[in-house]
Structure formats: structure tokens, C-alpha cells
Design a protein around this motif. Structure first.
Motif, mmCIF file in Angstrom:
data_model
loop_
_atom_site.group_PDB
_atom_site.id
_atom_site.type_symbol
_atom_site.label_atom_id
_atom_site.label_comp_id
_atom_site.label_asym_id
_atom_site.label_seq_id
_atom_site.Cartn_x
_atom_site.Cartn_y
_atom_site.Cartn_z
ATOM 1 N N GLY A 208 0.814 -1.214 0.000
ATOM 2 C CA GLY A 208 0.000 0.000 0.000
ATOM 3 C C GLY A 208 0.843 1.258 0.000
ATOM 4 N N MET A 209 1.948 1.237 0.762
ATOM 5 C CA MET A 209 2.780 2.442 0.864
ATOM 6 C C MET A 209 4.243 2.042 0.989
ATOM 7 S SD MET A 209 2.220 5.586 3.554
ATOM 8 C CE MET A 209 3.371 5.183 4.864
ATOM 9 N N GLY A 210 5.091 2.695 0.221
ATOM 10 C CA GLY A 210 6.527 2.435 0.272
ATOM 11 C C GLY A 210 7.204 3.332 1.296
ATOM 12 N N PRO A 211 8.524 3.471 1.180
ATOM 13 C CA PRO A 211 9.255 4.340 2.105
ATOM 14 C C PRO A 211 9.011 5.801 1.745
ATOM 15 C CG PRO A 211 10.702 3.594 0.364
ATOM 16 C CD PRO A 211 9.396 2.883 0.148
ATOM 17 N N VAL A 212 9.384 6.716 2.646
ATOM 18 C CA VAL A 212 9.459 8.122 2.236
ATOM 19 C C VAL A 212 10.763 8.288 1.461
ATOM 20 C CG1 VAL A 212 7.970 8.944 4.066
ATOM 21 C CG2 VAL A 212 10.454 8.901 4.443
ATOM 22 N N ALA A 213 10.906 9.423 0.776
ATOM 23 C CA ALA A 213 11.891 9.501 -0.305
ATOM 24 C C ALA A 213 13.349 9.575 0.131
ATOM 25 C CB ALA A 213 11.566 10.700 -1.198
ATOM 26 N N SER A 214 13.624 9.976 1.355
ATOM 27 C CA SER A 214 15.029 10.175 1.732
ATOM 28 C C SER A 214 15.157 10.255 3.243
ATOM 29 C CB SER A 214 15.540 11.490 1.127
ATOM 30 O OG SER A 214 14.822 12.577 1.689
ATOM 31 N N ALA A 215 16.407 10.229 3.709
ATOM 32 C CA ALA A 215 16.668 10.378 5.141
ATOM 33 C C ALA A 215 16.197 11.760 5.613
ATOM 34 C CB ALA A 215 18.167 10.206 5.409
ATOM 35 N N ASP A 216 16.382 12.781 4.772
ATOM 36 C CA ASP A 216 15.932 14.132 5.151
ATOM 37 C C ASP A 216 14.424 14.178 5.327
ATOM 38 O OD1 ASP A 216 18.437 15.107 5.106
ATOM 39 O OD2 ASP A 216 18.253 16.188 3.187
#
Ligand code: TXE
Length: 498
Positions: free
Chosen positions: A324-332
Motif C-alpha cells: 500500500g505504501m513504500g518508504p518516504v523519499a530520503s533520510a531528510d
């Protein structure tokens, strides 16, 4: 599909070049930490070279008939369609959105490129009557010249293509500066334009930091227009510096988009919409549903439905179609979103989620839980753009209060209302302060043939996509053709009306 990391140069004057002393940076998969590509850290000199190449190529591209430019765009669209599976996979690997959305990003690019190709046979001007005899009046559209396209990471193929295809069909030449985090997507897009026959110098790519490459582009006097999508503070800075050179600066900035749920709403329909709007692309869309404004009569029932559904919502590998949902785009991004979640715990009630996922595959990437806060209107989490999977829910007593809350933020991009009352729906179209209003659909889901953009801090008045894209990238010339063979004076030569 097989995937391997690749190394790219800058694309200047029709060639991929790596300046001798260039430093490099890498992009990484936010789900796994693996390298996706390696890119040149562009310098001010690289920007100068790219702008010079675009400047040299401009007269030839301007002189190319617009339908011919359209044929090249159709070839770009054909090639992008063939590359869709691979390119969609790269979007997902580099940015983290689930694969259906990665493919959707590419499809949006194809749709828009095809739409713009058709504009090659339109680019309408006006013909209007003259007040004098034997005189013909019309407007024609002309390109602006060299334009800079500066783009963010959240739609790493679609936003660049919105700008590039519109700028090309109207006869401009381009220096494209993508977000560093999604430089591979940018390079792949440019490669397709190159292979499709865009002449050397017409489209140039300079990767590198916003502070260096972006600043140099904005400062260069040969750049006549800047099309920017990104954060509000960066946009404001670009606007101010662009104004020094009296450039046209087009800004697409943030949002804090509300869904209003009335007591007569179709709740199961709204449930699907709110989930998609709030947690699609892990909330990292400028049109994401970040506020849910719910009529008190259905508040408890709907929140129960929402949390029940989230119990069955999967967070994980974005390449797995069932996720349904992947990771957010970056460490920031992860850091910023977790900061807002911490803030939310102090000023609102955490109703769902709120943590970083850990263990197993989660330890390799930036996975957050879909998060819901119950809050009163006015808290920071209910007003500021978080750009992550965090939904603020506010209870209201009636329609008027809902609209007041919806409008009381600094942004005005997208908005939505779920209601079965047609009169109320039409009132909302008038009342909601936003560039986009959806009825019985979530705040996301733009179609390329309609203008896109917003009011207040979302931008500076322009619109992208649809026919508005042509306005963004053209100058209007007014033309008077006098075939009377004598000097005629407008406003001075007066004939009797009878
Ligand atoms: O944006 P930036 P980022 C919002 C969202 C997000 C925040 C930051 O809230 O968390 O912006 O995202 C280039 N001169 N949106 O870091 O910094 C930069 O290299 C010229 C909303 O991506 O604004 C990149 O190519 N250019 C948004 C682009 O500007 C400069 C989508 C955007 O970077 C520059 C994404 C400078 N001085 C983020 N500094 C939306 N509305 O869709 C940076 N850049």
C-alpha cells in the motif's frame, strides 16, 4: 526487470560530458539503500556552457515549424511508452513510491507529451477586427528563448515532462536542473528526448546542488523564464532573484489540502478516497490530502472505518504490487516528518501510527507508519505542509465551519468535498479557496488537459498543464497588417458611423 546502477555526465549541446575535475554524487534507493546512479556535481561554468548551448540552438528551434516539433514529441511519447515498465521501475527505485504510482508517473508524462504534440498544430492566436478599413489584426505566439526548468523529486518524470514538453512545443530551448535525489529519472528522461531527435542544444541537463546550479541558472541574463516546482522558501528566493533580471518566474509550491466530509457523504467511497489522497506516494504530493475536516455526525463512525482499514494497509517493498505504501523519499524526508510527528504528539491526539517501522527489510530504508492525528484547527500540524503520510483530522459542526477551516491556511492548491447534495457541491466550488476542487473524489488525481496550480502561497498566479501551459512559455505578439496603401491613423481618423 533487471536493474543496474549507471553513471551519467551532464547533457550539454547534444553530448553527454563529464568535466575533467568534476565531483560526483550518488542517488540511493530509499527502500534498500542501494545505489541507483552516479552524477556530476555541476558548477557555475557548466551552467554557463549549458545556457550558451541553449542560446545557440534557439534560432534554429524557433524556426522549426511547430507541427514538426510536435512530431518529435510524438516520437518521445512512443519511446517513453516502450520504456514505461523500466522507467516506472526506476521511479520506484529512486523515489520510493509504489510501483503502480511509479508507472502512473511515467503515464502522466506520456499523456502530457502527446497532448503538447497536438498543440503543435494549434498554438492559437486571435484575429480581431480593426477599427480602420483594409487593416488586419491578429496575435501570434512566440517562444521566450532559453528557459530554466527546476524540478523536485516527488514526480521525478511527470513534473519535468510537464515543463519540458510545453517549453519545447512552443519553440523554447531548455536548461533542465532536476532535484538531486532523483537525478537518474531526469537523465533517463533526457536520454529519451535525445534518442527521439531533439536537436543538439535544444534540451540540456545540468545536475548538481540547488544553491550552485539553480542559483547560476536564475542569475544568467540569457535565461528569460524560470519554471520552478518545489518548496515555498526556495520558490520565494528564486522569485526574488529572478525579479532582479525581470524574468518571468513561474512557481508551483506547496499545499495543505483539505477533504471535507459532510454528514450526507457516501462514507465507503470517501474512505477509499481519503486513504489514496493521504497515503498515496506516502503523502509526498503537493496535492496530498493532509487535512480531513469531518462533520460531527459522521466523525466517530468514519474515523473507526479509517483506522480499521489501516490495520490491513501494508507498508513495505514498493516494487511489490500488493504494497500500500513504500518508504518516504530520503533520510531528510524521514527526519522532517518524524519531527512533525513529535510536534503532533505535543499539540494533538495521536490516533494511529506515528512510528518509524523497524526490523527486517524496514531497517534498510525509510519506512514510516501511516499516521493520523485528531486535532483542533490551528495547530501547526494542521496548518504547515508536512509532505509525508500524516493526516490531521478536525471535527466541525456544519458546512460553513468546514469551509472556514478549509480556507484558513496559507496555501490554496487542491480541495475536496464529499456530499450527495448537489447544491452544496456547487457552493463548495465557489467557496473553497484553491486552484483545484474535487467533488466526491480525493484531492489528488490531476489530468493533464486541465490547468494545474493554486492560489495564496501555492504559487504566483500562473498555471501549468492544460492550455495554460502554452501561456507559461510564450510571448504574445500583436500584429497589424495595413493593406490600404495609405497611412491610416488609429484613434485619429474618424468616420461617421452613419
Ligand atoms: O524542495 P526544494 P525539496 C516541498 C515539500 C518538501 C520541501 C523541500 O514541503 O519537503 O518542498 O523539498 C532546487 N535556486 N515540496 O528539497 O529545496 C532543488 O535543487 C534554484 C513541494 O525537493 O525547493 C530542486 O531541484 N533552485 C513540492 C528544486 O529546487 C534551487 C514538491 C526544489 O527543491 C535552489 C517537492 C536555489 N537557491 C517539495 N535551491 C510540490 N509542491 O510539488 C534548491 N533548488
Amino acid at each position: 526487470m533487471s536493474f543496474r546502477a549507471e553513471e551519467f555526465g551532464l547533457f550539454v549541446g547534444g553530448r553527454w560530458v563529464t568535466p575533467p575535475s568534476a565531483q560526483r554524487f550518488e542517488t540511493v534507493n530509499p527502500a534498500t539503500g542501494e545505489t541507483v546512479g552516479s552524477f556530476v556535481v555541476g558548477s557555475p561554468d557548466d551552467v554557463k556552457d549549458a545556457v550558451a548551448a541553449a542560446h545557440r540552438a534557439f534560432p534554429g528551434w524557433k524556426a522549426t515549424p511547430a507541427p514538426k516539433r510536435g512530431e518529435i514529441l510524438l516520437e518521445v511519447a512512443r519511446r517513453m511508452r516502450r520504456a514505461k515498465a523500466d522507467l516506472g521501475g526506476i521511479v520506484t527505485r529512486e523515489m520510493g513510491k509504489v510501483i503502480a504510482e511509479g508507472l502512473g508517473d511515467v503515464q502522466e508524462s506520456i499523456d502530457f507529451i502527446e497532448y503538447m504534440a497536438g498543440e503543435g498544430r494549434r498554438l492559437f492566436g486571435e484575429t480581431v477586427p480593426s477599427e480602420l478599413r483594409a487593416k488586419f489584426c491578429m496575435t501570434v505566439r512566440q517562444p521566450k528563448g532559453v528557459v530554466a526548468c527546476i524540478t523536485p523529486w516527488n514526480f521525478p518524470t511527470a513534473i519535468p515532462n510537464w515543463k519540458i514538453a510545453a517549453a519545447l512545443i512552443t519553440g523554447n530551448t531548455i536548461v533542465f536542473k532536476p532535484a538531486s535525489g532523483t537525478a537518474r529519472c531526469a537523465a533517463e528522461v533526457v536520454r529519451i528526448y535525445e534518442e527521439s531527435g531533439v536537436p543538439p542544444g535544444v534540451l540540456n541537463l545540468v545536475t548538481g546542488s540547488g544553491g550552485v546550479v539553480g542559483n547560476a541558472l536564475v542569475a544568467d541574463p540569457r535565461v528569460r523564464a524560470i519554471s520552478f516546482t518545489g518548496g515555498v522558501e526556495t520558490g520565494r528566493d528564486v522569485y526574488v532573484r529572478g525579479a532582479q533580471g525581470l524574468k518571468m518566474v513561474h512557481l508551483e509550491l506547496g499545499g495543505k489540502n483539505p477533504v471535507i466530509l459532510m454528514d450526507d457523504a457516501d462514507l465507503p467511497l470517501a474512505l477509499d478516497g481519503v486513504l489514496f489522497g493521504a497515503f498515496g506516494t506516502a503523502g509526498q504530493r503537493c496535492t496530498a490530502t493532509s487535512r480531513l475536516i469531518v462533520h460531527t455526525k459522521v466523525y466517530d463512525e468514519f474515523l473507526g472505518m479509517l483506522t480499521d482499514r489501516l490495520d490491513r494497509f501494508t507498508v513495505g517493498d514498493p516494487l511489490d504490487p500488493a504494497t500500500g505504501m513504500g518508504p518516504v523519499a530520503s533520510a531528510d524526508q524521514e527526519k522532517k516528518i518524524l519531527g512533525y510527528i513529535d510536534l503532533g504528539r505535543t499539540e494533538a491526539t495521536l490516533r494511529y501510527g506515528g512510528r518509524k517501522r523497524t526490523g527486517g527489510i524496514y531497517d534498510r530504508g525509510h519506512f514510516l507508519e501511516p499516521t493520523i492525528f485528531e486535532t483542533r484547527h490551528g495547530t501547526r500540524i494542521s496548518r504547515e505542509e508536512i509532505f509525508g503520510p500524516v493526516l490531521s483530522v478536525v471535527r466541525v459542526g456544519d458546512y460553513d465551519e468546514a469551509v472556514k477551516v478549509a480556507n484558513d491556511v496559507d496555501y490554496g492548491l487542491s480541495s475536496s468535498i464529499y456530499t450527495r447534495d448537489v447544491n452544496r457541491a456547487f457552493r463548495a466550488i465557489t467557496d473553497l479557496e484553491a486552484g483545484i476542487t474535487y467533488i466526491n473524489a480525493p484531492t489528488i488525481g490531476a489530468e493533464v488537459q486541465l490547468p494545474f496550480g493554486g492560489i495564496k502561497n501555492t504559487g504566483n498566479g500562473g498555471r501549468e498543464a492544460g492550455s495554460a501551459a502554452i501561456e507559461e512559455f510564450t510571448e504574445i505578439k500583436s500584429v497589424f497588417v495595413d493593406f490600404s496603401s495609405k497611412l491610416q491613423k488609429a484613434q485619429i481618423d474618424r468616420e461617421s458611423a452613419i
